[in-house]
Design an enzyme around this catalytic site. Sequence first.
Site, mmCIF file in Angstrom:
data_model
loop_
_atom_site.group_PDB
_atom_site.id
_atom_site.type_symbol
_atom_site.label_atom_id
_atom_site.label_comp_id
_atom_site.label_asym_id
_atom_site.label_seq_id
_atom_site.Cartn_x
_atom_site.Cartn_y
_atom_site.Cartn_z
ATOM 1 N N LYS A 201 -30.483 21.639 -16.647
ATOM 2 C CA LYS A 201 -31.332 21.915 -15.492
ATOM 3 C C LYS A 201 -32.659 21.190 -15.693
ATOM 4 O O LYS A 201 -33.385 21.447 -16.656
ATOM 5 C CB LYS A 201 -31.564 23.419 -15.378
ATOM 6 C CG LYS A 201 -32.480 23.778 -14.231
ATOM 7 C CD LYS A 201 -32.460 25.251 -13.957
ATOM 8 C CE LYS A 201 -33.420 25.600 -12.849
ATOM 9 N NZ LYS A 201 -33.440 27.024 -12.573
ATOM 10 N N ARG A 211 -37.933 27.719 -3.954
ATOM 11 C CA ARG A 211 -39.008 28.574 -4.472
ATOM 12 C C ARG A 211 -39.706 29.283 -3.319
ATOM 13 O O ARG A 211 -40.162 30.416 -3.454
ATOM 14 C CB ARG A 211 -39.988 27.742 -5.303
ATOM 15 C CG ARG A 211 -39.363 27.337 -6.623
ATOM 16 C CD ARG A 211 -40.293 26.530 -7.482
ATOM 17 N NE ARG A 211 -39.567 26.014 -8.641
ATOM 18 C CZ ARG A 211 -40.023 25.072 -9.443
ATOM 19 N NH1 ARG A 211 -41.206 24.538 -9.238
ATOM 20 N NH2 ARG A 211 -39.303 24.660 -10.461
ATOM 21 N N LYS A 224 -42.593 23.844 -14.726
ATOM 22 C CA LYS A 224 -41.665 24.473 -15.675
ATOM 23 C C LYS A 224 -41.233 23.494 -16.767
ATOM 24 O O LYS A 224 -40.160 23.633 -17.350
ATOM 25 C CB LYS A 224 -40.455 25.014 -14.899
ATOM 26 C CG LYS A 224 -40.820 26.073 -13.854
ATOM 27 C CD LYS A 224 -39.591 26.777 -13.273
ATOM 28 C CE LYS A 224 -40.002 27.896 -12.306
ATOM 29 N NZ LYS A 224 -38.843 28.621 -11.760
ATOM 30 N N GLU A 240 -27.689 19.965 -24.958
ATOM 31 C CA GLU A 240 -27.739 21.225 -24.203
ATOM 32 C C GLU A 240 -26.335 21.776 -23.973
ATOM 33 O O GLU A 240 -26.060 22.949 -24.209
ATOM 34 C CB GLU A 240 -28.433 21.015 -22.849
ATOM 35 C CG GLU A 240 -29.951 20.910 -22.897
ATOM 36 C CD GLU A 240 -30.638 22.243 -23.186
ATOM 37 O OE1 GLU A 240 -29.961 23.270 -23.318
ATOM 38 O OE2 GLU A 240 -31.878 22.245 -23.296
ATOM 39 N N LYS A 255 -27.977 20.319 -12.561
ATOM 40 C CA LYS A 255 -28.861 20.645 -11.451
ATOM 41 C C LYS A 255 -30.179 19.899 -11.581
ATOM 42 O O LYS A 255 -30.737 19.905 -12.670
ATOM 43 C CB LYS A 255 -29.090 22.156 -11.502
ATOM 44 C CG LYS A 255 -30.008 22.692 -10.470
ATOM 45 C CD LYS A 255 -30.076 24.167 -10.648
ATOM 46 C CE LYS A 255 -31.137 24.686 -9.717
ATOM 47 N NZ LYS A 255 -31.578 25.989 -10.056
ATOM 48 N N SER A 281 -32.053 22.823 -3.002
ATOM 49 C CA SER A 281 -32.719 23.015 -1.718
ATOM 50 C C SER A 281 -33.404 21.751 -1.183
ATOM 51 O O SER A 281 -33.373 21.490 0.017
ATOM 52 C CB SER A 281 -33.733 24.151 -1.843
ATOM 53 O OG SER A 281 -34.634 23.899 -2.903
ATOM 54 N N TYR A 319 -25.847 24.749 0.172
ATOM 55 C CA TYR A 319 -26.246 25.523 1.347
ATOM 56 C C TYR A 319 -25.449 25.105 2.574
ATOM 57 O O TYR A 319 -25.519 25.754 3.612
ATOM 58 C CB TYR A 319 -27.762 25.363 1.582
ATOM 59 C CG TYR A 319 -28.556 25.783 0.366
ATOM 60 C CD1 TYR A 319 -28.803 27.131 0.125
ATOM 61 C CD2 TYR A 319 -28.995 24.854 -0.574
ATOM 62 C CE1 TYR A 319 -29.489 27.541 -1.008
ATOM 63 C CE2 TYR A 319 -29.686 25.246 -1.716
ATOM 64 C CZ TYR A 319 -29.930 26.585 -1.929
ATOM 65 O OH TYR A 319 -30.590 26.988 -3.058
HETATM 66 C C1 PBG Z 1 -34.360 29.982 -10.725
HETATM 67 C C2 PBG Z 1 -33.667 28.990 -9.879
HETATM 68 C C3 PBG Z 1 -34.206 27.877 -9.203
HETATM 69 C C4 PBG Z 1 -33.161 27.341 -8.434
HETATM 70 C C5 PBG Z 1 -32.017 28.111 -8.683
HETATM 71 N N1 PBG Z 1 -32.337 29.113 -9.599
HETATM 72 C C6 PBG Z 1 -35.587 27.348 -9.098
HETATM 73 C C7 PBG Z 1 -36.357 26.993 -10.283
HETATM 74 O O1 PBG Z 1 -35.851 26.857 -11.402
HETATM 75 O O2 PBG Z 1 -37.574 26.868 -10.115
HETATM 76 C C8 PBG Z 1 -33.277 26.179 -7.503
HETATM 77 C C9 PBG Z 1 -32.238 26.073 -6.460
HETATM 78 C C10 PBG Z 1 -32.554 25.165 -5.323
HETATM 79 O O3 PBG Z 1 -33.580 24.454 -5.310
HETATM 80 O O4 PBG Z 1 -31.755 25.152 -4.386
HETATM 81 N N2 PBG Z 1 -34.443 29.774 -12.053
#
Ligand code: PBG
Length: 332
Positions: A201, A211, A224, A240, A255, A281, A319
């Site tokens: 990730k 978010r 992050k 990982e 991701k 997203s 989505y």
């Molecule tokens: C939470 C999480 C996130 C997403 C899924 N689980 C956001 C992040 O890590 O800040 C993002 C999913 C998306 O953008 O569709 N840890």
Amino acid sequence: MKTLGSYPKTRLRRLRKSKWLRNLVSESSITTNDLILPIFIRDGKGKIEKIKSMPGVKRYSVDKLVNILKEVKKNKIPMIALFPYTPNNKKDKIGSEALNENNLICQSIRLIKQKFPSIGIMCDVALDPYTNHGHDGVIIKNKIDNDVTVKILVKQALLYAKMGCDIIAPSDMMDGRVGAIRKALDKENFTDVCILSYAVKYASHFYGPFRDAVGSKSKLKKNKKTYQMDFRNSSESFREVGLDLKEGADMIMVKPGLIYLDIIKQLKKVFNVPILAYQVSGEYFMIKNALEKKIMNDDAVIESITAFKRAGAAAVITYFALDIAKKIRQLN
Ligand code: PBG
């Protein structure tokens, strides 16, 4: 690889000349079995609200989940991913609400398992929807503390398993959390609960609309980058994934999706496990925006999901899942 001949004896257009022939030789295709739909849940009763940053996506109060679950079932989508929009007054420094057995996720799992037992449920394990600083873990001395966070995540995972969650998906990027979660699940006899690790990730700018959807955007002060991966790296992804598989992960997530296809492809060559992709997203927003403005037509969505399959993904969180499923039904 052997050379395949030369023009004019070889004409590559020959195999493209009709639809049935293109179908016959196609290497990848998508079915509804490849789709996972994320669903956002909010508090209250009788509420279905639009999410500004994600046109076409809505938040549902628990009682209204039935509306979308009927669609999921009808369109034969195998699994949904649940995400809570936690009211501000329930957020705190350590994300306590994550461990409340009546939080939005727990209420939803119970309802879904009772009314729609055939739909698979996956739940994120991370604290960001519950913390008042929007981070996935607990902050101690200005740092996201790995080991303290893992202890809480283990409890969160156990709680979801108890409620009936099928797939536990740690998305927090703490080190060692998969092993700790597996151990705790096994000890409590949840040996059949799967772990889908968000092993790869990235600290991505493409999570912005999400978010906003879970209400952590305005809270998040810093990025992050001390726990999510650096987007300049790819070799780190092997480490990982290797660690998480050793610790007991059943499946691996990459991701974001489309801009990380190279990572999916290289992991699939090395690790013989199901790799899932998350069309996040920001990716959704860009495509949806172009569709709404009629700059592209909606076959672009199928094309984007097919790219994941071509790269080697077993399934895709998107989505667009319902739209795609409907489209596939039309085509058949
Ligand atoms: C939470 C999480 C996130 C997403 C899924 N689980 C956001 C992040 O890590 O800040 C993002 C999913 C998306 O953008 O569709 N840890």
